[in-house]
Every structure is written in structure tokens, then in C-alpha cells.
Design a protein around this motif. Structure first.
Motif, PDB file in Angstrom:
ATOM      1  N   ALA A 122      12.898  14.874  75.247  1.00 44.70           N
ATOM      2  CA  ALA A 122      12.634  15.921  74.255  1.00 44.70           C
ATOM      3  C   ALA A 122      13.786  16.908  74.204  1.00 44.70           C
ATOM      4  O   ALA A 122      14.210  17.335  73.134  1.00 44.70           O
ATOM      5  CB  ALA A 122      11.331  16.651  74.594  1.00 44.70           C
ATOM      6  N   HIS A 123      14.325  17.268  75.365  1.00 46.07           N
ATOM      7  CA  HIS A 123      15.454  18.190  75.408  1.00 46.07           C
ATOM      8  C   HIS A 123      16.691  17.572  74.775  1.00 46.07           C
ATOM      9  O   HIS A 123      17.427  18.217  74.037  1.00 46.07           O
ATOM     10  CB  HIS A 123      15.756  18.567  76.860  1.00 46.07           C
ATOM     11  CG  HIS A 123      14.610  19.228  77.553  1.00 46.07           C
ATOM     12  ND1 HIS A 123      14.495  19.240  78.919  1.00 46.07           N
ATOM     13  CD2 HIS A 123      13.543  19.893  77.075  1.00 46.07           C
ATOM     14  CE1 HIS A 123      13.392  19.891  79.263  1.00 46.07           C
ATOM     15  NE2 HIS A 123      12.807  20.291  78.153  1.00 46.07           N
ATOM     16  N   PHE A 124      16.907  16.301  75.059  1.00 44.45           N
ATOM     17  CA  PHE A 124      18.124  15.639  74.587  1.00 44.45           C
ATOM     18  C   PHE A 124      18.117  15.482  73.064  1.00 44.45           C
ATOM     19  O   PHE A 124      19.103  15.771  72.394  1.00 44.45           O
ATOM     20  CB  PHE A 124      18.232  14.260  75.253  1.00 44.45           C
ATOM     21  CG  PHE A 124      19.547  13.578  75.002  1.00 44.45           C
ATOM     22  CD1 PHE A 124      20.645  13.881  75.792  1.00 44.45           C
ATOM     23  CD2 PHE A 124      19.678  12.653  73.989  1.00 44.45           C
ATOM     24  CE1 PHE A 124      21.864  13.255  75.577  1.00 44.45           C
ATOM     25  CE2 PHE A 124      20.897  12.028  73.763  1.00 44.45           C
ATOM     26  CZ  PHE A 124      21.981  12.327  74.554  1.00 44.45           C
ATOM     27  N   ILE A 125      16.983  15.021  72.514  1.00 43.41           N
ATOM     28  CA  ILE A 125      16.907  14.776  71.075  1.00 43.41           C
ATOM     29  C   ILE A 125      16.942  16.084  70.298  1.00 43.41           C
ATOM     30  O   ILE A 125      17.446  16.153  69.172  1.00 43.41           O
ATOM     31  CB  ILE A 125      15.634  13.972  70.739  1.00 43.41           C
ATOM     32  CG1 ILE A 125      15.724  12.588  71.387  1.00 43.41           C
ATOM     33  CG2 ILE A 125      15.442  13.834  69.232  1.00 43.41           C
ATOM     34  CD1 ILE A 125      14.489  11.745  71.207  1.00 43.41           C
ATOM     35  N   ALA A 126      16.416  17.155  70.914  1.00 46.11           N
ATOM     36  CA  ALA A 126      16.368  18.453  70.225  1.00 46.11           C
ATOM     37  C   ALA A 126      17.685  19.195  70.368  1.00 46.11           C
ATOM     38  O   ALA A 126      17.719  20.402  70.555  1.00 46.11           O
ATOM     39  CB  ALA A 126      15.223  19.292  70.792  1.00 46.11           C
ATOM     40  N   GLY A 127      18.813  18.477  70.303  1.00 48.25           N
ATOM     41  CA  GLY A 127      20.126  19.092  70.436  1.00 48.25           C
ATOM     42  C   GLY A 127      20.496  19.945  69.236  1.00 48.25           C
ATOM     43  O   GLY A 127      19.847  19.919  68.187  1.00 48.25           O
ATOM     44  N   ASP A 128      21.568  20.672  69.385  1.00 47.14           N
ATOM     45  CA  ASP A 128      21.988  21.626  68.359  1.00 47.14           C
ATOM     46  C   ASP A 128      22.771  20.937  67.251  1.00 47.14           C
ATOM     47  O   ASP A 128      23.815  20.377  67.486  1.00 47.14           O
ATOM     48  CB  ASP A 128      22.869  22.697  69.015  1.00 47.14           C
ATOM     49  CG  ASP A 128      23.440  23.662  67.997  1.00 47.14           C
ATOM     50  OD1 ASP A 128      22.847  23.781  66.921  1.00 47.14           O
ATOM     51  OD2 ASP A 128      24.469  24.285  68.288  1.00 47.14           O
ATOM     52  N   THR A 129      22.224  20.991  66.010  1.00 50.77           N
ATOM     53  CA  THR A 129      22.963  20.505  64.845  1.00 50.77           C
ATOM     54  C   THR A 129      22.957  21.526  63.714  1.00 50.77           C
ATOM     55  O   THR A 129      23.953  21.674  63.002  1.00 50.77           O
ATOM     56  CB  THR A 129      22.357  19.192  64.320  1.00 50.77           C
ATOM     57  OG1 THR A 129      20.955  19.370  64.075  1.00 50.77           O
ATOM     58  CG2 THR A 129      22.542  18.063  65.316  1.00 50.77           C
ATOM     59  N   LEU A 130      21.844  22.236  63.540  1.00 46.79           N
ATOM     60  CA  LEU A 130      21.724  23.176  62.421  1.00 46.79           C
ATOM     61  C   LEU A 130      22.734  24.318  62.518  1.00 46.79           C
ATOM     62  O   LEU A 130      23.328  24.723  61.524  1.00 46.79           O
ATOM     63  CB  LEU A 130      20.296  23.737  62.361  1.00 46.79           C
ATOM     64  CG  LEU A 130      19.188  22.732  62.053  1.00 46.79           C
ATOM     65  CD1 LEU A 130      17.830  23.424  62.084  1.00 46.79           C
ATOM     66  CD2 LEU A 130      19.418  22.070  60.702  1.00 46.79           C
ATOM     67  N   GLY A 131      22.918  24.846  63.725  1.00 46.93           N
ATOM     68  CA  GLY A 131      23.815  25.987  63.885  1.00 46.93           C
ATOM     69  C   GLY A 131      25.276  25.659  63.690  1.00 46.93           C
ATOM     70  O   GLY A 131      26.095  26.560  63.541  1.00 46.93           O
ATOM     71  N   SER A 132      25.612  24.357  63.639  1.00 43.19           N
ATOM     72  CA  SER A 132      27.016  23.967  63.537  1.00 43.19           C
ATOM     73  C   SER A 132      27.652  24.400  62.222  1.00 43.19           C
ATOM     74  O   SER A 132      28.868  24.560  62.152  1.00 43.19           O
ATOM     75  CB  SER A 132      27.145  22.447  63.692  1.00 43.19           C
ATOM     76  OG  SER A 132      26.432  21.773  62.669  1.00 43.19           O
ATOM     77  N   PHE A 133      26.855  24.597  61.181  1.00 46.24           N
ATOM     78  CA  PHE A 133      27.416  24.991  59.887  1.00 46.24           C
ATOM     79  C   PHE A 133      28.060  26.371  59.942  1.00 46.24           C
ATOM     80  O   PHE A 133      28.993  26.657  59.202  1.00 46.24           O
ATOM     81  CB  PHE A 133      26.327  24.964  58.812  1.00 46.24           C
ATOM     82  CG  PHE A 133      25.846  23.578  58.493  1.00 46.24           C
ATOM     83  CD1 PHE A 133      26.624  22.710  57.756  1.00 46.24           C
ATOM     84  CD2 PHE A 133      24.620  23.137  58.955  1.00 46.24           C
ATOM     85  CE1 PHE A 133      26.192  21.418  57.471  1.00 46.24           C
ATOM     86  CE2 PHE A 133      24.174  21.856  58.680  1.00 46.24           C
ATOM     87  CZ  PHE A 133      24.962  20.991  57.938  1.00 46.24           C
ATOM     88  N   ILE A 134      27.564  27.222  60.806  1.00 49.00           N
ATOM     89  CA  ILE A 134      28.162  28.545  60.990  1.00 49.00           C
ATOM     90  C   ILE A 134      29.040  28.568  62.229  1.00 49.00           C
ATOM     91  O   ILE A 134      30.098  29.190  62.257  1.00 49.00           O
ATOM     92  CB  ILE A 134      27.065  29.622  61.104  1.00 49.00           C
ATOM     93  CG1 ILE A 134      26.251  29.676  59.808  1.00 49.00           C
ATOM     94  CG2 ILE A 134      27.674  30.993  61.414  1.00 49.00           C
ATOM     95  CD1 ILE A 134      25.099  30.639  59.845  1.00 49.00           C
ATOM     96  N   TYR A 135      28.613  27.843  63.255  1.00 45.80           N
ATOM     97  CA  TYR A 135      29.317  27.872  64.534  1.00 45.80           C
ATOM     98  C   TYR A 135      30.725  27.297  64.438  1.00 45.80           C
ATOM     99  O   TYR A 135      31.669  27.853  64.992  1.00 45.80           O
ATOM    100  CB  TYR A 135      28.511  27.095  65.576  1.00 45.80           C
ATOM    101  CG  TYR A 135      29.246  26.848  66.866  1.00 45.80           C
ATOM    102  CD1 TYR A 135      29.459  27.887  67.766  1.00 45.80           C
ATOM    103  CD2 TYR A 135      29.749  25.585  67.183  1.00 45.80           C
ATOM    104  CE1 TYR A 135      30.147  27.666  68.951  1.00 45.80           C
ATOM    105  CE2 TYR A 135      30.429  25.360  68.358  1.00 45.80           C
ATOM    106  CZ  TYR A 135      30.628  26.410  69.236  1.00 45.80           C
ATOM    107  OH  TYR A 135      31.310  26.195  70.394  1.00 45.80           O
ATOM    108  N   VAL A 136      30.900  26.170  63.722  1.00 41.27           N
ATOM    109  CA  VAL A 136      32.209  25.511  63.677  1.00 41.27           C
ATOM    110  C   VAL A 136      33.281  26.393  63.046  1.00 41.27           C
ATOM    111  O   VAL A 136      34.376  26.536  63.609  1.00 41.27           O
ATOM    112  CB  VAL A 136      32.112  24.145  62.969  1.00 41.27           C
ATOM    113  CG1 VAL A 136      33.503  23.554  62.744  1.00 41.27           C
ATOM    114  CG2 VAL A 136      31.274  23.179  63.805  1.00 41.27           C
ATOM    115  N   PRO A 137      33.057  27.010  61.867  1.00 42.18           N
ATOM    116  CA  PRO A 137      34.085  27.917  61.338  1.00 42.18           C
ATOM    117  C   PRO A 137      34.406  29.066  62.291  1.00 42.18           C
ATOM    118  O   PRO A 137      35.577  29.441  62.431  1.00 42.18           O
ATOM    119  CB  PRO A 137      33.461  28.443  60.039  1.00 42.18           C
ATOM    120  CG  PRO A 137      32.512  27.377  59.629  1.00 42.18           C
ATOM    121  CD  PRO A 137      31.953  26.840  60.912  1.00 42.18           C
ATOM    122  N   CYS A 138      33.379  29.609  62.954  1.00 45.70           N
ATOM    123  CA  CYS A 138      33.614  30.676  63.938  1.00 45.70           C
ATOM    124  C   CYS A 138      34.453  30.175  65.101  1.00 45.70           C
ATOM    125  O   CYS A 138      35.316  30.884  65.620  1.00 45.70           O
ATOM    126  CB  CYS A 138      32.281  31.229  64.456  1.00 45.70           C
ATOM    127  SG  CYS A 138      31.352  32.204  63.261  1.00 45.70           S
TER     128      CYS A 138
END
Length: 333
Positions: free
Chosen positions: A135-151
Motif C-alpha cells: 500500500a505504501h509503495f503503490i501510493a507513491g508521489d505523482t500528483l505533486g510532481s507537476f509543481i515539484y519538478v519546476p521548483c
């Protein structure tokens, strides 16, 4: 309450038998999961952890990006890099890029604890076989990458630039790409506008897929390690992915690595296995206290501000009433 008929009740009472009735009361023992609080606490904790450990992240970024910023094949060690940053820029050099770094960490912190915790709860309830580590592994971070990557792109370029004097007098003098390197960034927003103008959205999202390849397993490993094992192992194992991501984001308009597969191939051919683990020690040194500070901050905020229902308000659900002359008037069954 659904009561029995008066005649049946009288008959059962005279015979000494039991009569039952079902009582439905609201079940208030469950704990409500306030997702918005997990987002808020995660964001604050993530920004706090990044702000505290940003100097070590700056050292890591500079070590990983040496190969594409200078013509010299001699790589500085951790101590040499610390001395170089301090000698050129002082304390300011270590905190260069802290604003976009904290901004990105606000997003990733909110994602880790808001999305991951709510997703993990849903998965463990609807798909018990995917509970625990999965559950922890599959629930990884993808949504925040749209803001995180430019930052992250802005942060790392500002980190390698240091102060204006260091960038113009030291780095640009020895730069492998010379005048084709990007101009000096005076601040977070100016940097974002400059990258957009020179390279468009492709520049701001440089290394996007490399970031996902690194962070999806890393997010799951981070939460899993928090609950199971020492977290520094996951930071060390994902260093090669971090090196590729850093090189792609720092390289600027003149493309030296055409995608993460090309970066992998070129690093292997030119630098060997050692190239993939550049900055691994400061990455581990950064990760362990940063994650500890983040989780400690989240737990503190939860303890201090999450609502607690008094025990006097907890009412158990009573499903059946038993009426018996030889037993107490109310008994749960």
C-alpha cells in the motif's frame, strides 16, 4: 426500537422466558479521517525539513553537477566542496535556492501525507491483500510532481550558481558550455520566467520522467522505512536516479544528455559506476535527518491540533436488548 406485541411479552414474562428487541443507535466510535489536515501538516512539515537541511542538499547538487559545469575531470570531495562554497559565497551560498526548494517541499509534503495516507487507508480497507508495504509503495508521489519538478529545476540551477560573483568569475570562466550557459538568476520567479522564455515548458519540466522514476519508489520506500527500517538505505539506493535527474535539470539550453536513457549511457561510458553514486554520502546525510524532522513535525502537529473526542461522547452500538427477570435489564448481545 422494534417491540414485541403486548400479549407475547406478557406470555413470555409469565413463563420466565426472554424477550428481545433490537435497538439501533449511531456508532460514533470510529475516528474520522480529516484528509485536509494531513495535507496541511504534511506541507508544513515538508517545508520545515527542507529548510533545515537545505545546505547539505546544496553540497549534494554541486557534487553531482560538477561533470557538466566544468571542463576539469577532477571532482571535488565533500570537504573540498564545502570549503569551496564557504570560501566563495559564505553562508549565503549554502542557502541559495532555498525558496523554490521549500516551495517544492510544501507540495511533496502535502502529497506524501495527504494523498498517501488517504490512499493507503482506502487500499487497506478495499484491498486488504495490498496492505502494509505494498500500500505504501503503490501510493507513491505523482500528483505533486507537476509543481515539484519546476521548483526542483529552479532550485538546483540556483544552487550551482551560488552568488552572482561566484557564477560570473569562477563557474563561467571554467564552464564547459561557456557562453551557452543560462544567465544568472536573481530570484525564484525571475528564474522561472527566464527558463520559460529560453526553453519553454520543456525547460521547466526537464528531468520530469527521471524524477518520477526516482520518486515513485522513493515515496513508497520513505513511508515504509519510516514504519519499518532505517531510511538511509532507500536514499543510497536511489542515488543513481538522483544523479541522472540532477544532470538533466542543470544542463541548460545546450543539451548534453538527450533524455534519461542517454544520460545513463553517457555517465556509464565516461564515469563508470562511480559516476552514478556521486553525492551519495551527502544525500544520505541529508535524507535521514530531513525525513526524521518531517515526520516528527507531522506527529507534533497531529498531537497539538487534531481534534480528540472525549471518552464520554463515545457510545457503543447496541444491537439487541435482552429482557430477563434473572439478568440485568440491559445486556448487549
Amino acid at each position: 426500537m422494534a417491540a414485541t406485541s403486548s400479549s407475547s411479552a406478557a406470555s413470555e414474562e409469565s413463563q420466565g422466558t426472554n424477550s428481545s428487541a433490537t435497538l439501533f443507535l449511531p456508532n460514533s466510535t470510529h475516528n474520522q479521517f480529516f484528509v485536509w489536515r494531513e495535507f496541511l501538516w504534511g506541507a508544513l512539515a515538508g517545508g520545515f525539513g527542507e529548510g533545515m537541511m537545505h545546505p547539505i542538499d546544496t553540497v549534494k547538487t554541486r557534487i553531482q553537477s560538477q561533470a557538466i559545469l566544468t571542463q576539469s575531470q577532477k571532482q571535488k570531495s565533500i570537504l573540498q566542496m564545502v570549503k569551496a562554497v564557504w570560501g566563495a559565497d559564505g553562508l549565503r551560498g549554502f542557502y541559495r535556492g532555498v525558496a523554490p526548494g521549500v516551495t517544492g517541499s510544501l507540495v511533496t509534503g502535502a502529497t506524501y501525507f495527504g494523498v498517501i495516507e488517504s490512499t493507503k487507508k482506502w487500499m487497506e480497507e478495499t484491498h486488504p491483500n495490498l496492505g502494509g508495504h505494498w500500500a505504501h509503495f503503490i501510493a507513491g508521489d505523482t500528483l505533486g510532481s507537476f509543481i515539484y519538478v519546476p521548483c526542483e529545476v529552479i532550485k538546483q540551477r540556483m544552487q550551482v550558481q551560488g552568488t552572482r560573483n561566484y557564477w560570473t568569475s569562477v563557474v563561467m570562466k571554467d564552464a564547459a558550455l561557456d557562453s551557452t550557459m543560462y544567465a544568472y538568476y536573481s530570484g525564484m520567479f525571475q528564474a522561472g520566467c527566464s527558463i520559460w522564455k529560453d526553453q519553454g515548458p520543456k525547460g521547466l519540466y526537464a528531468g520530469y520522467w527521471s524524477t518520477l522514476v526516482r520518486d515513485v519508489p522513493f515515496a513508497g520506500l520513505m513511508v515504509t522505512c519510516y514504519e519499518r527500517i532505517a531510511g538511509g538505505v532507500s536514499a543510497y539506493l536511489t542515488t543513481p536516479l538522483d544523479v541522472i535527474k540532477t544532470r538533466l535539470q542543470v544542463q541548460g539550453p545546450i543539451v548534453r544528455y538527450n533524455g534519461w536513457m542517454d544520460a545513463f549511457r553517457r555517465i556509464w561510458l565516461i564515469e563508470g559506476a562511480k559516476g552514478f553514486f556521486r553525492g551519495s554520502i551527502p544525500r544520505v546525510i541529508w535524507y535521514v535527518p530531513a525525513s526524521a524532522l518531517t515526520f516528527m513535525a507531522v506527529e507534533f502537529l497531529r498531537d497539538q491540533f487534531n481534534e480528540r473526542r472525549p471518552n464520554t461522547h463515545k457510545v457503543k452500538e447496541v444491537t439487541t436488548l435482552i429482557l430477563d427477570k434473572n439478568k440485568p435489564p440491559l445486556q448487549q448481545s
